[in-house]
Design a protein around this motif. Structure first.
Motif, PDB file in Angstrom:
ATOM      1  N   VAL A 216     -26.069  12.026  -5.952  1.00 26.14           N
ATOM      2  CA  VAL A 216     -25.352  12.299  -4.700  1.00 26.14           C
ATOM      3  C   VAL A 216     -26.117  11.740  -3.511  1.00 26.14           C
ATOM      4  CG1 VAL A 216     -24.633  14.140  -3.131  1.00 26.14           C
ATOM      5  CG2 VAL A 216     -24.129  14.317  -5.566  1.00 26.14           C
ATOM      6  N   THR A 217     -27.456  11.837  -3.557  1.00 30.30           N
ATOM      7  CA  THR A 217     -28.283  11.377  -2.446  1.00 30.30           C
ATOM      8  C   THR A 217     -28.339   9.864  -2.360  1.00 30.30           C
ATOM      9  OG1 THR A 217     -29.657  13.361  -2.649  1.00 30.30           O
ATOM     10  CG2 THR A 217     -30.573  11.516  -1.406  1.00 30.30           C
ATOM     11  N   LEU A 218     -28.440   9.195  -3.502  1.00 23.71           N
ATOM     12  CA  LEU A 218     -28.687   7.754  -3.502  1.00 23.71           C
ATOM     13  C   LEU A 218     -27.428   6.908  -3.629  1.00 23.71           C
ATOM     14  CD1 LEU A 218     -31.874   7.653  -5.771  1.00 23.71           C
ATOM     15  CD2 LEU A 218     -31.751   7.616  -3.279  1.00 23.71           C
ATOM     16  N   MET A 219     -26.326   7.484  -4.106  1.00 16.45           N
ATOM     17  CA  MET A 219     -25.094   6.716  -4.291  1.00 16.45           C
ATOM     18  C   MET A 219     -24.075   7.116  -3.225  1.00 16.45           C
ATOM     19  SD  MET A 219     -25.525   4.731  -7.012  1.00 16.45           S
ATOM     20  CE  MET A 219     -27.203   4.473  -6.422  1.00 16.45           C
ATOM     21  N   ASN A 220     -23.627   6.149  -2.427  1.00 19.08           N
ATOM     22  CA  ASN A 220     -22.696   6.441  -1.338  1.00 19.08           C
ATOM     23  C   ASN A 220     -21.297   5.890  -1.584  1.00 19.08           C
ATOM     24  OD1 ASN A 220     -24.826   7.641   0.124  1.00 19.08           O
ATOM     25  ND2 ASN A 220     -25.472   5.640   0.906  1.00 19.08           N
TER      26      ASN A 220
END
Length: 278
Positions: A216-220
């Motif tokens: 969730v943090t690294l994939m936008n």
């Protein structure tokens, strides 16, 4: 003298195991049934434990409206590559820790164990800043590298135990016959270690497949999202799309169930026998 189990004891054991089975299986059953209900029937009252009319609307909506096929392929690529590379590196590092003595060995083992006690979300801030500077945010390669780093400590500690249970005589005999140390490792030890290696890979694969916070943090962008991130997207501030989420959950569970079904024998051998063969 072996005492026979009493009738009351057998009944109690069967009742407990039956209750445990129901508690374990019912959520999977309910998710599966919900995925085959039409959106209007999910909240119908009285509750239908077996739908009268099965519908594939939730599944068609996943691939028609959402990019669930991309999410599946992203998760499969990331989990397979990360699990494979992490397992390969862990085999070599575990071999070194099991067969060699050096000054910082205890410190490395302690560090590997301590990292398992720290929740991953604590490092999300610094990790995001580092990946931003490396231009690896919203990049599958960046997520794969992070997953490899996360999986290596556990796999190393796990595989080290297997190496220590293999007699040194096997390796020494191979080296006497002309094998180098690497030759003895790849030709003699790794075939014996097969159940342990398979078990380590499956644990790494499943951890990468199910991981949420880092993805969730690294994939936008939608093109790079993995399945856990996609499942999280079905939850909004005012509504939860239970039908689509249930269908996505079923499709998410199937690959891991198939993997465990085919490799269950190796997992049991790896976790119980220490990969020692006569």
């Amino acid at each position: 003298m072996i005492r026979k189990e009493s009738t009351a004891g057998r009944v109690t054991r069967v009742a407990f195991l039956t209750l445990w089975l129901v508690i374990t299986v019912f959520p999977l059953y309910w998710i599966t049934i919900t995925s085959f209900k039409a959106p209007g029937d999910i909240f119908a009252f009285p509750i239908a434990y077996w739908p009268k009319n099965f519908s594939l609307e939730n599944y068609s909506g996943l691939f028609g409206k959402a990019r669930f096929g991309d999410y599946l392929s992203n998760s499969l690529i990331v989990a397979t590559v990360a699990g494979t590379v992490a397992t390969a590196i862990s085999v070599l590092s575990a071999y070194v820790l099991a067969r060699f003595e050096f000054r910082s060995k205890s410190a490395l083992l302690m560090a590997a164990l301590v990292t398992q006690m720290i929740p991953s979300f604590i490092a999300l801030g610094p990790l995001y800043m580092m990946m931003t500077q490396l231009n690896l945010v919203d990049n599958r390669l960046g997520l794969i590298l992070v997953y490899i780093a996360v999986c290596i400590p556990f796999s190393t500690v796990m595989l080290r135990g297997f190496f220590e249970n293999i007699p040194d005589a096997l390796e020494e005999a191979a080296m006497i016959d002309g094998c180098s140390r690497f030759g003895a490792l790849f030709r003699v030890l790794l075939p014996v270690m097969k159940p342990g290696i398979v078990a380590a890979f499956i644990f790494n694969f499943v951890n990468c497949w199910n991981e949420l916070f880092l993805s969730v943090t690294l994939m936008n962008s939608d093109a790079n999202k993995t399945i856990p991130t996609a499942l999280n997207g079905f939850i909004s501030s005012f509504n939860i799309d239970w039908g689509s989420m249930s269908a996505a959950a079923v499709l998410t569970i199937v690959p891991t169930m198939v993997l465990f079904a085919f490799a269950s024998r190796h997992i049991v051998q790896g976790l119980t026998s220490g990969a020692v063969k006569g």
